[in-house]
Scaffold this motif. Structure first.
Motif, PDB file in Angstrom:
ATOM      1  N   ALA A 195      12.351  13.055  -1.936  1.00 10.64           N
ATOM      2  CA  ALA A 195      12.321  12.236  -0.727  1.00 10.64           C
ATOM      3  C   ALA A 195      11.655  10.888  -1.000  1.00 10.64           C
ATOM      4  O   ALA A 195      12.149   9.848  -0.555  1.00 10.64           O
ATOM      5  CB  ALA A 195      11.585  12.977   0.382  1.00 10.64           C
ATOM      6  N   LEU A 196      10.565  10.890  -1.736  1.00 13.53           N
ATOM      7  CA  LEU A 196       9.889   9.631  -2.051  1.00 13.53           C
ATOM      8  C   LEU A 196      10.748   8.746  -2.943  1.00 13.53           C
ATOM      9  O   LEU A 196      10.780   7.531  -2.767  1.00 13.53           O
ATOM     10  CB  LEU A 196       8.541   9.903  -2.716  1.00 13.53           C
ATOM     11  CG  LEU A 196       7.449  10.406  -1.781  1.00 13.53           C
ATOM     12  CD1 LEU A 196       6.240  10.853  -2.580  1.00 13.53           C
ATOM     13  CD2 LEU A 196       7.071   9.355  -0.766  1.00 13.53           C
ATOM     14  N   ARG A 197      11.439   9.352  -3.878  1.00 15.46           N
ATOM     15  CA  ARG A 197      12.335   8.561  -4.740  1.00 15.46           C
ATOM     16  C   ARG A 197      13.478   7.950  -3.945  1.00 15.46           C
ATOM     17  O   ARG A 197      14.012   6.912  -4.318  1.00 15.46           O
ATOM     18  CB  ARG A 197      12.877   9.433  -5.868  1.00 15.46           C
ATOM     19  CG  ARG A 197      11.861   9.674  -6.943  1.00 15.46           C
ATOM     20  CD  ARG A 197      12.476  10.344  -8.152  1.00 15.46           C
ATOM     21  NE  ARG A 197      11.468  10.501  -9.183  1.00 15.46           N
ATOM     22  CZ  ARG A 197      11.268  11.607  -9.862  1.00 15.46           C
ATOM     23  NH1 ARG A 197      12.021  12.671  -9.646  1.00 15.46           N
ATOM     24  NH2 ARG A 197      10.330  11.675 -10.784  1.00 15.46           N
ATOM     25  N   ASN A 198      13.841   8.601  -2.836  1.00 15.81           N
ATOM     26  CA  ASN A 198      14.916   8.093  -1.981  1.00 15.81           C
ATOM     27  C   ASN A 198      14.416   7.106  -0.940  1.00 15.81           C
ATOM     28  O   ASN A 198      15.158   6.721  -0.051  1.00 15.81           O
ATOM     29  CB  ASN A 198      15.654   9.248  -1.305  1.00 15.81           C
ATOM     30  CG  ASN A 198      16.464  10.042  -2.301  1.00 15.81           C
ATOM     31  OD1 ASN A 198      16.903   9.529  -3.319  1.00 15.81           O
ATOM     32  ND2 ASN A 198      16.669  11.317  -2.004  1.00 15.81           N
ATOM     33  N   GLY A 235       0.814  -1.209   0.000  1.00 21.04           N
ATOM     34  CA  GLY A 235       0.000   0.000   0.000  1.00 21.04           C
ATOM     35  C   GLY A 235       0.848   1.259   0.000  1.00 21.04           C
ATOM     36  O   GLY A 235       0.550   2.224  -0.697  1.00 21.04           O
ATOM     37  N   GLN A 236       1.931   1.242   0.774  1.00 23.35           N
ATOM     38  CA  GLN A 236       2.825   2.399   0.806  1.00 23.35           C
ATOM     39  C   GLN A 236       3.515   2.592  -0.543  1.00 23.35           C
ATOM     40  O   GLN A 236       3.656   3.725  -1.008  1.00 23.35           O
ATOM     41  CB  GLN A 236       3.871   2.238   1.905  1.00 23.35           C
ATOM     42  CG  GLN A 236       3.316   2.412   3.291  1.00 23.35           C
ATOM     43  CD  GLN A 236       4.368   2.239   4.365  1.00 23.35           C
ATOM     44  OE1 GLN A 236       5.517   1.902   4.086  1.00 23.35           O
ATOM     45  NE2 GLN A 236       3.986   2.458   5.607  1.00 23.35           N
ATOM     46  N   ARG A 237       3.930   1.490  -1.176  1.00 20.45           N
ATOM     47  CA  ARG A 237       4.556   1.599  -2.502  1.00 20.45           C
ATOM     48  C   ARG A 237       3.569   2.152  -3.523  1.00 20.45           C
ATOM     49  O   ARG A 237       3.919   2.996  -4.346  1.00 20.45           O
ATOM     50  CB  ARG A 237       5.088   0.241  -2.955  1.00 20.45           C
ATOM     51  CG  ARG A 237       6.411  -0.137  -2.336  1.00 20.45           C
ATOM     52  CD  ARG A 237       7.050  -1.338  -3.017  1.00 20.45           C
ATOM     53  NE  ARG A 237       6.234  -2.534  -2.936  1.00 20.45           N
ATOM     54  CZ  ARG A 237       6.290  -3.429  -1.957  1.00 20.45           C
ATOM     55  NH1 ARG A 237       7.130  -3.262  -0.971  1.00 20.45           N
ATOM     56  NH2 ARG A 237       5.520  -4.500  -1.973  1.00 20.45           N
ATOM     57  N   ARG A 238       2.317   1.671  -3.456  1.00 22.08           N
ATOM     58  CA  ARG A 238       1.294   2.154  -4.383  1.00 22.08           C
ATOM     59  C   ARG A 238       1.050   3.654  -4.179  1.00 22.08           C
ATOM     60  O   ARG A 238       0.995   4.421  -5.141  1.00 22.08           O
ATOM     61  CB  ARG A 238      -0.008   1.364  -4.192  1.00 22.08           C
ATOM     62  CG  ARG A 238      -1.090   1.742  -5.197  1.00 22.08           C
ATOM     63  CD  ARG A 238      -2.374   0.964  -4.994  1.00 22.08           C
ATOM     64  NE  ARG A 238      -3.121   1.475  -3.954  1.00 22.08           N
ATOM     65  CZ  ARG A 238      -3.308   1.160  -2.654  1.00 22.08           C
ATOM     66  NH1 ARG A 238      -2.941   0.369  -2.216  1.00 22.08           N
ATOM     67  NH2 ARG A 238      -3.947   1.660  -1.738  1.00 22.08           N
ATOM     68  N   LEU A 239       0.955   4.078  -2.916  1.00 26.72           N
ATOM     69  CA  LEU A 239       0.744   5.488  -2.616  1.00 26.72           C
ATOM     70  C   LEU A 239       1.922   6.330  -3.110  1.00 26.72           C
ATOM     71  O   LEU A 239       1.739   7.397  -3.701  1.00 26.72           O
ATOM     72  CB  LEU A 239       0.550   5.679  -1.113  1.00 26.72           C
ATOM     73  CG  LEU A 239       0.271   7.092  -0.632  1.00 26.72           C
ATOM     74  CD1 LEU A 239      -0.993   7.642  -1.285  1.00 26.72           C
ATOM     75  CD2 LEU A 239       0.145   7.107   0.878  1.00 26.72           C
ATOM     76  N   ARG A 240       3.143   5.829  -2.899  1.00 26.00           N
ATOM     77  CA  ARG A 240       4.340   6.539  -3.355  1.00 26.00           C
ATOM     78  C   ARG A 240       4.305   6.707  -4.882  1.00 26.00           C
ATOM     79  O   ARG A 240       4.556   7.787  -5.400  1.00 26.00           O
ATOM     80  CB  ARG A 240       5.596   5.775  -2.930  1.00 26.00           C
ATOM     81  CG  ARG A 240       6.887   6.430  -3.375  1.00 26.00           C
ATOM     82  CD  ARG A 240       8.112   5.628  -2.973  1.00 26.00           C
ATOM     83  NE  ARG A 240       8.250   5.624  -1.524  1.00 26.00           N
ATOM     84  CZ  ARG A 240       8.237   4.535  -0.764  1.00 26.00           C
ATOM     85  NH1 ARG A 240       8.105   3.349  -1.306  1.00 26.00           N
ATOM     86  NH2 ARG A 240       8.375   4.624   0.541  1.00 26.00           N
ATOM     87  N   GLN A 241       3.974   5.631  -5.596  1.00 28.94           N
ATOM     88  CA  GLN A 241       3.922   5.688  -7.060  1.00 28.94           C
ATOM     89  C   GLN A 241       2.838   6.654  -7.531  1.00 28.94           C
ATOM     90  O   GLN A 241       3.041   7.417  -8.482  1.00 28.94           O
ATOM     91  CB  GLN A 241       3.684   4.300  -7.646  1.00 28.94           C
ATOM     92  CG  GLN A 241       4.903   3.410  -7.593  1.00 28.94           C
ATOM     93  CD  GLN A 241       6.100   4.053  -8.266  1.00 28.94           C
ATOM     94  OE1 GLN A 241       7.037   4.481  -7.598  1.00 28.94           O
ATOM     95  NE2 GLN A 241       6.086   4.134  -9.563  1.00 28.94           N
ATOM     96  N   GLU A 242       1.674   6.622  -6.894  1.00 28.22           N
ATOM     97  CA  GLU A 242       0.597   7.541  -7.273  1.00 28.22           C
ATOM     98  C   GLU A 242       1.016   8.987  -7.056  1.00 28.22           C
ATOM     99  O   GLU A 242       0.735   9.852  -7.880  1.00 28.22           O
ATOM    100  CB  GLU A 242      -0.672   7.214  -6.489  1.00 28.22           C
ATOM    101  CG  GLU A 242      -1.313   5.912  -6.906  1.00 28.22           C
ATOM    102  CD  GLU A 242      -2.461   5.495  -6.001  1.00 28.22           C
ATOM    103  OE1 GLU A 242      -2.764   6.214  -5.020  1.00 28.22           O
ATOM    104  OE2 GLU A 242      -3.053   4.434  -6.270  1.00 28.22           O
ATOM    105  N   TYR A 243       1.684   9.256  -5.945  1.00 27.44           N
ATOM    106  CA  TYR A 243       2.140  10.613  -5.670  1.00 27.44           C
ATOM    107  C   TYR A 243       3.171  11.056  -6.700  1.00 27.44           C
ATOM    108  O   TYR A 243       3.103  12.168  -7.229  1.00 27.44           O
ATOM    109  CB  TYR A 243       2.739  10.716  -4.262  1.00 27.44           C
ATOM    110  CG  TYR A 243       3.083  12.135  -3.897  1.00 27.44           C
ATOM    111  CD1 TYR A 243       2.188  12.926  -3.195  1.00 27.44           C
ATOM    112  CD2 TYR A 243       4.292  12.707  -4.279  1.00 27.44           C
ATOM    113  CE1 TYR A 243       2.489  14.236  -2.876  1.00 27.44           C
ATOM    114  CE2 TYR A 243       4.606  14.017  -3.970  1.00 27.44           C
ATOM    115  CZ  TYR A 243       3.702  14.775  -3.260  1.00 27.44           C
ATOM    116  OH  TYR A 243       3.998  16.072  -2.968  1.00 27.44           O
ATOM    117  N   LEU A 244       4.106  10.180  -7.001  1.00 23.18           N
ATOM    118  CA  LEU A 244       5.141  10.534  -7.975  1.00 23.18           C
ATOM    119  C   LEU A 244       4.534  10.794  -9.348  1.00 23.18           C
ATOM    120  O   LEU A 244       4.933  11.746 -10.035  1.00 23.18           O
ATOM    121  CB  LEU A 244       6.202   9.434  -8.049  1.00 23.18           C
ATOM    122  CG  LEU A 244       7.134   9.349  -6.841  1.00 23.18           C
ATOM    123  CD1 LEU A 244       7.989   8.101  -6.913  1.00 23.18           C
ATOM    124  CD2 LEU A 244       7.994  10.592  -6.735  1.00 23.18           C
TER     125      LEU A 244
END
Length: 109
Positions: free
Chosen positions: A97-100, A45-54
């Motif tokens: 930050a999300l990419r890192n 879920g966190q990975r999905r949220l990160r990808q959606e934000y990016l």
């Protein structure tokens, strides 16, 4: 201000409502039964949220930069230009930050 409150502001991006949690894929009984599997579910879920934000940031950054260029060209007040620059700076910082690998957050302040 009253005009914007009643009729909206053309500068504001459209509001996109997130999928209600009841419609988002939930944890299965199998995942709920084991802490390790449930943690894997949370990480997905966190990975999905990160990808959606990016993906959203990649779409929004060019729009904000174009707005900033137009504001500069039209002689907008320094406060408006500073606000746009700050939004761009914070969006780029969050994107980095999300990419890192930092976890996704709803607020950065």
């Amino acid at each position: 201000m009253a005009e914007a409150r009643e009729h909206g502001d053309d500068r504001a991006p459209p509001i996109e409502r997130p999928v209600p949690e009841s419609q988002a894929p939930g944890a299965t009984a199998w995942e709920l039964s084991d802490p390790v599997r449930y943690r894997e579910y949370e990480l997905r879920g966190q990975r999905r949220l990160r990808q959606e934000y990016l993906m959203a940031a990649e779409q929004e950054l060019p729009k904000w930069k174009a707005l900033l260029d137009r504001a500069r060209a039209s002689g907008a007040p320094p406060a408006v230009i500073a606000e746009a620059q700050d939004k761009i700076r914070r969006l780029e910082a969050r994107q980095t930050a999300l990419r890192n690998g930092e976890p996704p957050e709803t607020r950065t302040e």
